[in-house]
Scaffold this motif. Sequence first.
Motif, short mmCIF file in Angstrom:
data_model
loop_
_atom_site.label_atom_id
_atom_site.label_comp_id
_atom_site.label_asym_id
_atom_site.label_seq_id
_atom_site.Cartn_x
_atom_site.Cartn_y
_atom_site.Cartn_z
N PHE A 111 -46.31 0.52 11.85
CA PHE A 111 -44.87 0.78 11.72
C PHE A 111 -44.68 2.02 10.83
O PHE A 111 -45.53 2.30 9.97
N PRO A 112 -43.58 2.74 10.98
CA PRO A 112 -43.31 3.85 10.06
C PRO A 112 -43.27 3.31 8.63
O PRO A 112 -42.80 2.18 8.41
N PRO A 113 -43.79 4.08 7.66
CA PRO A 113 -43.91 3.56 6.29
C PRO A 113 -42.59 3.05 5.72
O PRO A 113 -42.57 2.05 4.99
N GLU A 114 -41.48 3.68 6.08
CA GLU A 114 -40.19 3.27 5.52
C GLU A 114 -39.74 1.90 6.06
O GLU A 114 -38.84 1.28 5.49
N ASP A 115 -40.34 1.44 7.16
CA ASP A 115 -39.94 0.14 7.73
C ASP A 115 -40.88 -1.00 7.33
O ASP A 115 -40.59 -2.17 7.58
N GLN A 116 -42.03 -0.64 6.74
CA GLN A 116 -43.05 -1.68 6.54
C GLN A 116 -42.60 -2.80 5.61
O GLN A 116 -42.93 -3.98 5.82
N SER A 117 -41.79 -2.50 4.59
CA SER A 117 -41.37 -3.57 3.68
C SER A 117 -40.44 -4.54 4.43
O SER A 117 -40.47 -5.76 4.18
N THR A 118 -39.62 -4.03 5.34
CA THR A 118 -38.75 -4.92 6.13
C THR A 118 -39.61 -5.81 7.03
O THR A 118 -39.38 -7.02 7.14
N VAL A 119 -40.62 -5.21 7.67
CA VAL A 119 -41.50 -5.97 8.57
C VAL A 119 -42.15 -7.13 7.79
O VAL A 119 -42.18 -8.27 8.27
N LEU A 120 -42.60 -6.82 6.58
CA LEU A 120 -43.31 -7.84 5.78
C LEU A 120 -42.38 -8.99 5.37
O LEU A 120 -42.85 -10.09 5.07
N ARG A 121 -41.09 -8.74 5.40
CA ARG A 121 -40.15 -9.83 5.09
C ARG A 121 -39.72 -10.56 6.35
O ARG A 121 -38.90 -11.48 6.29
N ASN A 122 -40.24 -10.14 7.50
CA ASN A 122 -39.85 -10.73 8.79
C ASN A 122 -41.06 -11.14 9.61
O ASN A 122 -41.23 -10.71 10.75
N ILE A 123 -41.92 -11.97 9.02
CA ILE A 123 -43.10 -12.44 9.75
C ILE A 123 -42.79 -13.84 10.27
O ILE A 123 -42.39 -14.73 9.50
N ILE A 124 -42.94 -14.02 11.57
CA ILE A 124 -42.53 -15.29 12.20
C ILE A 124 -43.73 -15.96 12.87
O ILE A 124 -44.42 -15.34 13.68
N LEU A 125 -43.95 -17.21 12.53
CA LEU A 125 -45.02 -17.98 13.17
C LEU A 125 -44.42 -18.84 14.28
O LEU A 125 -43.40 -19.50 14.08
#
Length: 353
Positions: free
Chosen positions: A278-292
Amino acid sequence: MQHDDQATTQTPVSGQQLMLGIDLGTSRTAIMSSRGTKETVRSVVGYPKDLIGIKLLGAPMIVGDAAYEKRAFLDLRYPLEDGVLREYGQRDIEVARDLMGYVIGRATPKPDDTICAVIGVPARASKANKTSLLRMAQEVVDMALVVSEPFMVAYGQNKLLNSLVIDIGAGTVDICGLKGTMPGPEDQVTLTKAGNFIDERLQAAILERYPHVQMNLNVACAIKEEHAFVGHSPGPINVSLRSGGKPVICDVSEPIKAACEAMLPEIIENMKVLVEAFPPEDQSTVLRNIILAGGGSQIRGLAEVIAANFNDYGDVHVTRVSDPTYDGCSGALKLAQELPPKYWGQLGDMIGF
Ligand SMILES: Nc1ncnc2c1ncn2[C@@H]1O[C@H](COP(=O)(O)OP(=O)(O)OP(=O)(O)O)[C@@H](O)[C@H]1O
Ligand SMILES: [Mg+2]
């Protein structure tokens, strides 16, 4: 359902559209329809072994749990292996078609319905496998679109942007990064150490510890579904097994932990690769949106252990879907209902229109 040429031309179709979401799984297939059908079917078809079987069954074949229960006089065929269609021969395609025909029949289509199905397949199913699935689907539906299983989950959860979905099934673990577009091959991975792999590991681990007990994959799977955990042990897990025909009580806590954790390194490693893509500026959002998602998401402690593996990545949130049996399937149905079938061609591989 219509078997004429309408589905392969631009001609508007008459009659009603019956929309279906189908999650074609290695162990279970889930179907939901725009008219309220919501069912799961064990992904197995049974055929009588001989004439006696035909007499006992009173039918040429039987699908689902009923087939499994009558397995003594049936040849059981599992159309999916590691999440994808078995394709060793024409017979495999016929078995898959029998399963699919049965599943669609559960939605009780009317004769003049146009059946439009969105079907989930593993994230990295090959082009050839998708093509054979669609060719087979063509015989039972008018229009079909195949999408990746984790994408269906994300669609259903409204998490199409900056999230990571991990779908832990029986045959495959599918991991997909959602970037607000249809995920491409670089956004997803399919791993084959999933629920079935845990069953095999657990069977071996229990036999190693208790060599005299009788074990098979069904017993291992049942123990896993009741007690699976990773990380901190909840204490002894005593189950009743059989040795020499007699019941014996065994603590299977360690074997369960070892078997369930065996799939984790690959999952974590691939999650890290996908996060970095992911683009670096989006990675923190991605890490808060991990779905199992998927049946394996019910393993206790999984969200916590995965989050702990990212403890040097900043704020990390791992959540589980609320209904692992139907969340993928309901995402597929939602997609089918919200996006007109005439645009499906823009989304991926399809037949019809
Ligand atoms: N409580 C549980 N804890 C751990 N695993 C479980 C639990 N319940 C079910 N499972 C496992 O989840 C798997 C089934 O999950 P799911 O229905 O998502 O798979 P599937 O869609 O049939 O497979 P795939 O997606 O690989 O084709 C099986 O291995 C099953 O044993
Ligand atoms: Mg699945």
